[in-house]
Design a protein around this motif. Structure first.
Motif, PDB file in Angstrom:
ATOM      1  N   VAL A   1       0.848  -1.182   0.000  1.00  0.00           N
ATOM      2  CA  VAL A   1       0.000   0.000   0.000  1.00  0.00           C
ATOM      3  C   VAL A   1       0.884   1.233   0.000  1.00  0.00           C
ATOM      4  O   VAL A   1       1.691   1.430   0.915  1.00  0.00           O
ATOM      5  N   GLN A   2       0.764   2.043  -1.017  1.00  0.00           N
ATOM      6  CA  GLN A   2       1.580   3.247  -1.131  1.00  0.00           C
ATOM      7  C   GLN A   2       0.998   4.402  -0.326  1.00  0.00           C
ATOM      8  O   GLN A   2       1.734   5.238   0.200  1.00  0.00           O
ATOM      9  N   ALA A   3      -0.329   4.469  -0.229  1.00  0.00           N
ATOM     10  CA  ALA A   3      -0.952   5.578   0.499  1.00  0.00           C
ATOM     11  C   ALA A   3      -2.400   5.247   0.807  1.00  0.00           C
ATOM     12  O   ALA A   3      -3.061   4.509   0.064  1.00  0.00           O
ATOM     13  N   GLU A   4      -2.874   5.762   1.928  1.00  0.00           N
ATOM     14  CA  GLU A   4      -4.285   5.693   2.285  1.00  0.00           C
ATOM     15  C   GLU A   4      -4.772   7.124   2.483  1.00  0.00           C
ATOM     16  O   GLU A   4      -4.213   7.861   3.291  1.00  0.00           O
ATOM     17  N   LEU A   5      -5.787   7.495   1.725  1.00  0.00           N
ATOM     18  CA  LEU A   5      -6.263   8.873   1.735  1.00  0.00           C
ATOM     19  C   LEU A   5      -7.742   8.913   2.084  1.00  0.00           C
ATOM     20  O   LEU A   5      -8.507   8.029   1.685  1.00  0.00           O
ATOM     21  N   THR A   6      -8.135   9.928   2.835  1.00  0.00           N
ATOM     22  CA  THR A   6      -9.543  10.135   3.175  1.00  0.00           C
ATOM     23  C   THR A   6     -10.040  11.378   2.450  1.00  0.00           C
ATOM     24  O   THR A   6      -9.482  12.468   2.622  1.00  0.00           O
ATOM     25  N   LEU A   7     -11.052  11.198   1.617  1.00  0.00           N
ATOM     26  CA  LEU A   7     -11.614  12.306   0.864  1.00  0.00           C
ATOM     27  C   LEU A   7     -12.861  12.834   1.565  1.00  0.00           C
ATOM     28  O   LEU A   7     -13.653  12.063   2.103  1.00  0.00           O
ATOM     29  N   THR A   8     -13.028  14.122   1.556  1.00  0.00           N
ATOM     30  CA  THR A   8     -14.208  14.769   2.117  1.00  0.00           C
ATOM     31  C   THR A   8     -15.061  15.316   0.982  1.00  0.00           C
ATOM     32  O   THR A   8     -14.578  15.431  -0.151  1.00  0.00           O
ATOM     33  N   PRO A   9     -16.335  15.630   1.232  1.00  0.00           N
ATOM     34  CA  PRO A   9     -17.204  16.124   0.155  1.00  0.00           C
ATOM     35  C   PRO A   9     -16.570  17.277  -0.622  1.00  0.00           C
ATOM     36  O   PRO A   9     -16.070  18.236  -0.035  1.00  0.00           O
ATOM     37  N   GLY A  10     -16.555  17.131  -1.947  1.00  0.00           N
ATOM     38  CA  GLY A  10     -15.988  18.155  -2.811  1.00  0.00           C
ATOM     39  C   GLY A  10     -14.567  17.882  -3.240  1.00  0.00           C
ATOM     40  O   GLY A  10     -14.048  18.535  -4.161  1.00  0.00           O
ATOM     41  N   ASP A  11     -13.887  16.919  -2.610  1.00  0.00           N
ATOM     42  CA  ASP A  11     -12.504  16.599  -2.965  1.00  0.00           C
ATOM     43  C   ASP A  11     -12.443  15.862  -4.298  1.00  0.00           C
ATOM     44  O   ASP A  11     -13.360  15.117  -4.671  1.00  0.00           O
TER      45      ASP A  11
END
Length: 292
Positions: free
Chosen positions: A4-14
């Motif tokens: 796993v290179q990265a774990e990202l959390t997106l929020t509304p609008g991202d």
């Protein structure tokens, strides 16, 4: 084994951009529901391998400023051949560096490019041509040997020849795609001449429209929102370049008629033409107390 290179959390609008071919998965946070939309954008024609394919094919035809069906077919064949040498996420199958690719894709014409951009792009592509030539040389057969030599020959050109060759092939290929797009999509609506002229005053503020699709053809024709205009007002090119330039001239900033080169008559004629075809817009006057 997966890494796993990265774990990202997106929020509304991202919005998250992932280069073509990058493995990924999406999931909702625990005890929550979410909706995300994924869009795939085909960019193959303007990846490093795509640009090299166009450069080779158009150079083979003596640097022609237009492409025939057989040249289009040859570019497609070369692109598939070059892109197949690497994984989808290899740099040769991605856009070249954004500092070069974005101006090349947006510039009104070659003169609108920031200084050094074309040279940097040509240098980057020549570097990739050497890498691809080395990979192809490992294949057997006369066709592979010829293609590898054609790629290596780009590196044997002078810096000036590399820059000129890239610019010619890129803008020729870009013009082809512009015409191809509007062959199947509606052209921009042409506004009434009288209405455009009536709104144009010496103090009016003007600006290039952000949604305008415009470029100057190698033969001097204006390509704008699906319209091709070859019969342009005499001496209008400096005014056109000023009004529609993104990196030179007005550079997408506000201007007035007196800023346009070529004299008042030429300025009015060119600006009216561009207002009609959706290249320019009139900037609303500020009200009392408003700030721009």
């Amino acid at each position: 084994m997966r890494t796993v290179q990265a774990e990202l959390t997106l929020t509304p609008g991202d919005v998250l951009y992932l280069p073509s071919g990058v493995p990924h998965c999406a999931k909702s946070p625990r005890d929550e529901s979410s909706l995300h939309l994924s869009f795939s954008v085909y960019r193959g024609d303007f990846t490093a391998s795509g640009m090299l394919a166009a450069w080779l094919a158009i150079r083979e035809r003596g640097g022609a400023h237009s492409v025939s069906d057989d040249v289009v077919g040859n570019i497609g064949f070369l692109q598939r051949r070059l892109s197949g040498q690497s994984d989808p996420w290899d740099l040769t199958n991605q856009l070249i560096h954004v500092s070069s690719s974005l101006p090349l894709l947006r510039a009104f014409d070659e003169t609108d490019l920031p200084a050094g951009i074309a040279t940097a792009a040509a240098s980057e592509l020549v570097r990739y041509s050497r890498e691809l030539a080395a990979r192809i040389s490992g294949s057997s057969g006369e066709e592979a040997a010829i293609l590898a030599q054609r790629l290596r020959s780009l590196g044997e050109l002078s810096d000036h020849e590399q820059t000129d060759g890239l610019l010619n092939s890129f803008f020729t290929w870009r013009e082809f795609h512009w015409a191809n797009f509007y062959a199947t999509h509606l052209r921009g609506v042409v506004a009434d001449t009288a209405a455009s002229s009536a709104l144009l005053t010496p103090v009016a503020r003007l600006q290039r429209r952000a949604d305008s699709s415009a470029m100057l053809s190698a033969d001097g024709a204006l390509l704008i929102n699906g319209h091709r205009m070859s019969e342009l007002p005499h001496g209008s090119l400096p005014a056109l370049r000023f009004c529609m330039g993104l990196y030179s001239g007005a550079a997408a900033q506000e201007f007035s008629l007196r800023d346009v080169p070529g004299g008042e008559g030429t300025a009015v004629e060119v600006v009216t033409l561009l207002l009609q075809h959706g290249g320019l817009q009139l900037v609303p006057a500020l009200g009392h107390g408003d700030r721009r």
